[in-house]
Motif scaffolding. Structure first.
Motif, short mmCIF file in Angstrom:
data_model
loop_
_atom_site.label_atom_id
_atom_site.label_comp_id
_atom_site.label_asym_id
_atom_site.label_seq_id
_atom_site.Cartn_x
_atom_site.Cartn_y
_atom_site.Cartn_z
N UNK A 172 37.04 40.87 31.95
CA UNK A 172 38.50 40.82 32.00
C UNK A 172 39.07 41.15 33.38
N UNK A 173 40.21 41.82 33.37
CA UNK A 173 40.93 42.10 34.61
C UNK A 173 40.14 43.03 35.52
N UNK A 174 39.43 44.00 34.95
CA UNK A 174 38.64 44.93 35.77
C UNK A 174 37.56 44.19 36.54
N UNK A 232 41.01 54.56 43.19
CA UNK A 232 40.63 54.66 41.78
C UNK A 232 41.53 53.72 40.98
N UNK A 233 40.91 52.77 40.26
CA UNK A 233 41.69 51.84 39.44
C UNK A 233 41.42 52.17 37.97
N UNK A 234 42.43 52.75 37.32
CA UNK A 234 42.32 53.07 35.88
C UNK A 234 42.73 51.83 35.09
N UNK A 250 45.55 53.43 41.07
CA UNK A 250 46.24 52.32 40.41
C UNK A 250 46.06 52.49 38.91
N UNK A 251 47.15 52.66 38.19
CA UNK A 251 47.09 52.73 36.74
C UNK A 251 47.55 51.39 36.17
N UNK A 252 46.71 50.82 35.30
CA UNK A 252 47.03 49.50 34.75
C UNK A 252 47.77 49.67 33.43
N UNK A 295 47.27 44.39 40.62
CA UNK A 295 46.22 45.40 40.75
C UNK A 295 45.68 45.42 42.18
N UNK A 296 45.38 44.22 42.69
CA UNK A 296 44.84 44.11 44.05
C UNK A 296 45.87 44.59 45.07
#
Ligand code: NAP
Length: 230
Positions: free
Chosen positions: A12-14, A76-78, A128-130, A206-207
């Motif tokens: 997916x997006x991650x 850190x991308x949550x 980054x919190x999604x 996100x990017x």
């Protein structure tokens, strides 16, 4: 080199965010709760891999120790998230909410706490919190928006909580860039691939949030088109 860790990166997006950030020159830790699927995805993209289940204290701390033993951490991308039970509002139980919050809310707090010592050593820490438009009170009460027609308790309220967490973390660490993003409705397993955006479109925000300069915004909520009203 910027080192980045992404939760729920096996698909997916991650996964797409990992691919794009590697292409942008980041050294990426892809994480997943399933070690086999996660390691395979990381090998395909040329990323590092460490197992990380956001609902499990020991898994999160072990992952933080592994990263600390090998690299630093700048971004850190949550991203890991679940829809949770989709019961009608009158039928929704506290346990259903708790299950959803365990991943979408408590999981983010668990991960940020574990990785804070590492991020604090970066010259330019980014979180980054999604989240989702479904977490916005403004969007979900706007009759012109699709989000206003989707009524439920678990997922929307978990993402509203995530928005507030982001705002409070941003105030706590004013030198960091801590933002929350709405990917937009994107075809992934989360929605049975019904989303109208591609994963490339879904990862634009996100990017962008993961590649902000030190003078970039913090404590904001945006999507690929710009600011999202809280
Ligand atoms: P997805 O394809 O279902 O991917 C979700 C990822 O989260 C998977 O890697 C999943 O792992 C992982 N995950 C779930 N629970 C986890 C846990 N306890 N520990 C670690 N990882 C866990 O969904 P997606 O669309 O890419 O969603 C990514 C994020 O975007 C979510 O936060 C979602 O709420 C948000 N979002 C998506 C959309 C959309 O339209 N797709 C719109 C707005 C927001 P497994 O493979 O092991 O389940």
């Amino acid at each position: 080199m910027t080192t980045t860790l992404i939760t729920g990166a096996n698909k997916g997006l991650g996964h797409e965010a990992a691919r794009r950030l590697i292409a942008a020159g980041h050294d990426v830790w892809m994480t997943a709760r399933d070690p086999e699927r996660g390691a395979r995805a990381a090998e395909e993209l040329g990323a590092r891999f460490v197992q990380l289940d956001v609902t499990d204290d020991e898994s999160v701390q072990t992952a933080a120790d592994t990263v600390a033993g090998d690299t630093g951490l700048d971004v850190l991308v949550n991203n890991a998230g679940i829809t949770g039970a989709r019961s009608e509002v009158p039928d929704t139980t506290p346990d259903e909410l708790r299950d959803t919050y365990e991943t979408n809310v408590f999981g983010v707090v668990r991960v940020i706490r574990a990785f804070t010592p590492l991020l604090a050593r970066s010259n330019a820490p980014i979180v980054v919190n999604v989240s989702s438009g479904m977490g916005s009170l403004a969007v979900t009460t706007d009759p012109d928006r699709l989000e206003s027609k989707l009524v439920g308790l678990s997922y929307p309220s978990s993402k509203s909580a995530l928005n507030m967490l982001t705002s409070q973390y941003a105030k706590t660490y004013p030198e960091w860039r801590i933002n929350v993003v709405d990917p937009g409705y994107t075809a992934t397993d989360l929605n049975g691939r019904s989303g109208h955006q591609t994963v490339q479109e879904g990862t634009d925000a996100i990017v962008e949030a993961a590649t902000l300069g030190p003078d970039g915004p913090t404590g904001t909520f945006f999507n690929r088109e710009g600011a999202v009203a809280w």
